[in-house]
Design a protein around this motif. Structure first.
Motif, short mmCIF file in Angstrom:
data_model
loop_
_atom_site.label_atom_id
_atom_site.label_comp_id
_atom_site.label_asym_id
_atom_site.label_seq_id
_atom_site.Cartn_x
_atom_site.Cartn_y
_atom_site.Cartn_z
N GLN A 127 65.51 79.49 109.81
CA GLN A 127 65.79 79.34 108.38
C GLN A 127 67.22 79.65 108.00
O GLN A 127 67.64 79.32 106.88
N SER A 130 69.51 76.74 106.73
CA SER A 130 69.11 76.23 105.44
C SER A 130 69.52 77.17 104.30
O SER A 130 70.01 76.74 103.26
N ILE A 131 69.34 78.47 104.51
CA ILE A 131 69.69 79.43 103.45
C ILE A 131 71.21 79.49 103.26
O ILE A 131 71.70 79.52 102.13
N ALA A 134 72.23 76.55 101.24
CA ALA A 134 71.91 76.72 99.81
C ALA A 134 72.90 77.66 99.15
O ALA A 134 73.36 77.40 98.03
N LEU A 135 73.27 78.74 99.82
CA LEU A 135 74.19 79.71 99.24
C LEU A 135 75.59 79.11 99.06
O LEU A 135 76.34 79.50 98.18
N GLY A 137 76.04 75.86 98.58
CA GLY A 137 75.91 74.63 97.79
C GLY A 137 76.09 73.37 98.62
O GLY A 137 76.48 72.32 98.12
N LEU A 138 75.79 73.45 99.93
CA LEU A 138 75.94 72.28 100.81
C LEU A 138 74.59 71.61 101.04
O LEU A 138 73.56 72.27 101.07
N PRO A 139 74.60 70.28 101.26
CA PRO A 139 73.35 69.64 101.71
C PRO A 139 72.98 70.15 103.09
O PRO A 139 73.85 70.53 103.88
N PHE A 140 71.67 70.16 103.37
CA PHE A 140 71.21 70.63 104.68
C PHE A 140 70.14 69.69 105.23
O PHE A 140 69.25 69.26 104.50
N VAL A 141 70.25 69.38 106.50
CA VAL A 141 69.17 68.67 107.19
C VAL A 141 68.88 69.42 108.48
O VAL A 141 69.79 69.70 109.27
N GLU A 168 70.52 60.46 105.00
CA GLU A 168 71.95 60.23 104.84
C GLU A 168 72.52 61.31 103.94
O GLU A 168 71.98 61.55 102.86
N VAL A 169 73.58 61.96 104.36
CA VAL A 169 74.20 62.96 103.48
C VAL A 169 75.72 62.83 103.52
O VAL A 169 76.31 62.43 104.52
#
Lengths: 250, 329
Positions: A127, A130-131, A134-135, A137-141, A168-169
């Protein structure tokens, strides 16, 4: 292409794990520590992106004990340009604690892409990437098995049950890497020699309040001793009998 | 402490995942212990009826985000909706299945509400305002007992571990709609399409029976034999790292520390010696059958039942017998 790869020092997957005397952490005695295998894939992917772009930088970052410097050196030996060791004063840091600490440090750096292994093979928390994303402010895959980058956009395959999703990001973005994405190279002798001279910066980080704590470690319940049903094809009938009468499988 | 349990009920193409039914059932059991209610969350397109049907597994209320823009999974889109459900329900615990989507979504939610996820738990106990979970670490070589210090706790549940409740079809869940608070263009990442591999076999992590092959299979072509046995049993086909590294099976079928951790009712290991990294990934199976010609192979220590012999004789014989039995049953 500037890529930052977060890596972790973990026990080798072949290691037998014993619980330490504090009951909360493992006994490191006799355990060989290595880079988490999925992180090697992330470094390989980062190197390929830099190589195909013809320019850029690959930075490896690790939060861990001072011994994690050796893990970072093996990343440098693969071909990363420089390393940052975040020396952890805590023996155990929960996933949000790891992610928020990494995010604080990554804010000070600039990159087009942030890569993680899909999970560390010690606490299997899967995780942190992903966290962090988020912190920041980026896209995550997550769980990426294929990646193509064109004109500031990454098209990736994300592994799911029974297939994959195509996502797609726009960059900058964060990804976690799964086996199949890129087979990690073995460091060359030249790479190993060069790694000793590459910059490895040490930074200290603060302690955090954990969201959850490991109260103790336990061994999984022991399995009852098994039975040999028989030898060769003659064992099939007794096996079926055991599966029916004891295991009640059918 | 709140006595509400919120549970994410994962669906694909309008069908609830088995692991989602397990999660809703567990949410209901935990809510009952607290004297509270289980609330569910369903996200997708054309899922209103599905949301109501969750009552049969014990959901008292279901938050529904039903929109064509949600037909495909989006990491941040789904997480934002789930975060809104958390805001409305104020639960003590958020449960999700530890599937690909459930794990990704749990981590996405954790990023939004600034907390940690206890991933892939095999036990959940809520008492005296404290949540204690058990989760295998080091791929199951040891188990960590973890206590949450902050609520809501986000917990994903390992498939095949928590029992699914008997459905009560007459019981409907009330529903509460969560409108889309973003447009598709706002999303940072969304799956453009889902490319499914066409297979009639169950997914490894959800399969009740797994037939797995290792180095002793000697080649990719010999896995046809395992597939035949698997299909007789309605099983999934797995592989050891040795078989995957030899290029005989794709990596998504690998069982073990750098592959998948599985807990089926029956695991049949064929020509697998039982390296510690493989044992870690499958030793929580209820029953393990080992077929190996080496009587000293470590797999026999983990096995419930073993056959010492040539798998090329034993596996076809076993497939033949199972076909006979299951056809007449």
């Amino acid at each position: 292409m500037r890529v930052c790869v977060c890596i972790k020092r973990v026990p080798d997957t072949a290691a037998n794990i014993r619980i330490g005397s504090d009951g909360k952490t493992i006994d490191p005695g006799g355990v060989e520590f290595v880079m988490s295998p999925y992180d090697e894939i992330a470094i390989e992917q980062a190197l390929r992106l830099k190589e195909s772009a013809g320019q850029g930088e690959v930075v490896v970052v690790s939060l861990g004990p001072s011994e994690a410097a050796a893990t970072l050196r093996s990343g440098l030996a693969m071909g990363a340009d420089r390393a940052v060791l975040l020396k952890d004063p805590m023996k155990y840091r929960d996933p949000y604690g790891v992610a928020s600490t990494l995010a604080e440090e990554l804010k000070k750096m600039s990159f087009d892409m942030l890569l993680f292994g899909k999970q560390a093979v010690d606490d299997d928390c899967c995780q942190v990437g992903s966290i962090v994303a988020a912190l920041l402010g980026l896209p995550f895959v997550g769980i990426v098995t294929k990646m193509e980058v064109k004109a500031g956009t990454a098209t990736v395959h994300r592994q799911v049950e029974g297939g994959h999703e195509v996502v797609e990001v726009k960059l900058p973005a964060a990804f976690s890497c799964q086996k199949g994405l890129a087979e990690p190279r073995l460091p060359s002798l030249k790479g190993i020699m060069a790694s000793k001279k590459k910059p490895l910066e040490e930074r200290s980080v603060a302690t955090v309040e954990p969201v959850f704590e490991v109260e103790k470690l336990e061994y999984p319940p022991r399995r009852a001793p098994g039975k040999i049903a028989g030898q060769g094809a003659e064992g099939v009938a007794p096996l079926l009998n055991l599966l029916k009468t004891e295991a009640k499988i059918y | 402490m709140s006595n509400t349990i919120l549970v994410f009920a994962e669906q694909r193409a309008g069908k609830l995942k088995k692991s989602a039914i397990e999660a809703v059932s567990e949410a209901k059991r935990q809510a009952d212990k607290l004297g509270g209610q289980a609330f569910a969350v369903v996200i997708g397109n054309d899922v209103q009826a599905l949301a109501e049907s969750l009552g049969q597994y014990g959901a008292a209320r279901t938050f529904v985000a039903d929109n064509p823009a949600l037909a495909n999974y989006s990491s941040d889109g789904y997480a934002r909706i789930l975060a809104e459900a958390v805001r409305r329900a104020e639960p003590a615990v958020v449960l999700l299945p530890a599937s690909a989507m459930g794990k990704d979504l749990a981590a996405g939610l954790a990023g939004l509400i600034k907390t940690s996820v206890a991933m892939d738990c095999v036990e959940v106990a809520l008492a005296d305002g404290k949540l204690v979970v058990k989760r295998p670490v080091y791929a199951g070589k040891v188990t960590a007992v973890c206590t949450f210090r902050r609520m809501p706790a986000i917990v994903t549940l390992r498939p095949n571990v928590f029992p699914a409740a008997q459905p009560e079809p007459a019981r409907k869940s009330e529903t509460e709609s969560i409108p889309l608070m973003f447009t598709a263009a706002d999303l940072k990442s969304a799956a453009r399409e889902l490319m499914a591999v066409v297979t009639k076999r169950p997914e490894l992590t959800e399969a009740g029976v797994i037939v797995s092959g290792g180095r002793g299979m000697k080649g990719a072509e010999n896995f046809a034999m395992l597939e035949e046995l698997a299909d007789a049993l309605g099983a999934a086909v797995g592989a050891s790292r040795a078989a995957v590294d030899s290029g005989w099976r794709p990596h998504e079928f690998q069982v073990g520390q750098t592959g998948k951790t599985v807990s089926p009712t029956l695991y049949i290991a064929c020509g697998i010696s039982g390296a510690v990294q493989h044992l870690a990934g499958m030793s929580s199976s209820k029953f393990i059958v080992a077929i190996n010609k080496d009587p000293d192979a470590p797999i026999f220590k983990a096995a419930s039942y073993g056959i010492v012999g040539d798998l090329f004789e034993v596996v076809p014989a076993l497939a033949r017998e199972f076909k006979k039995i299951l056809q007449t049953a």
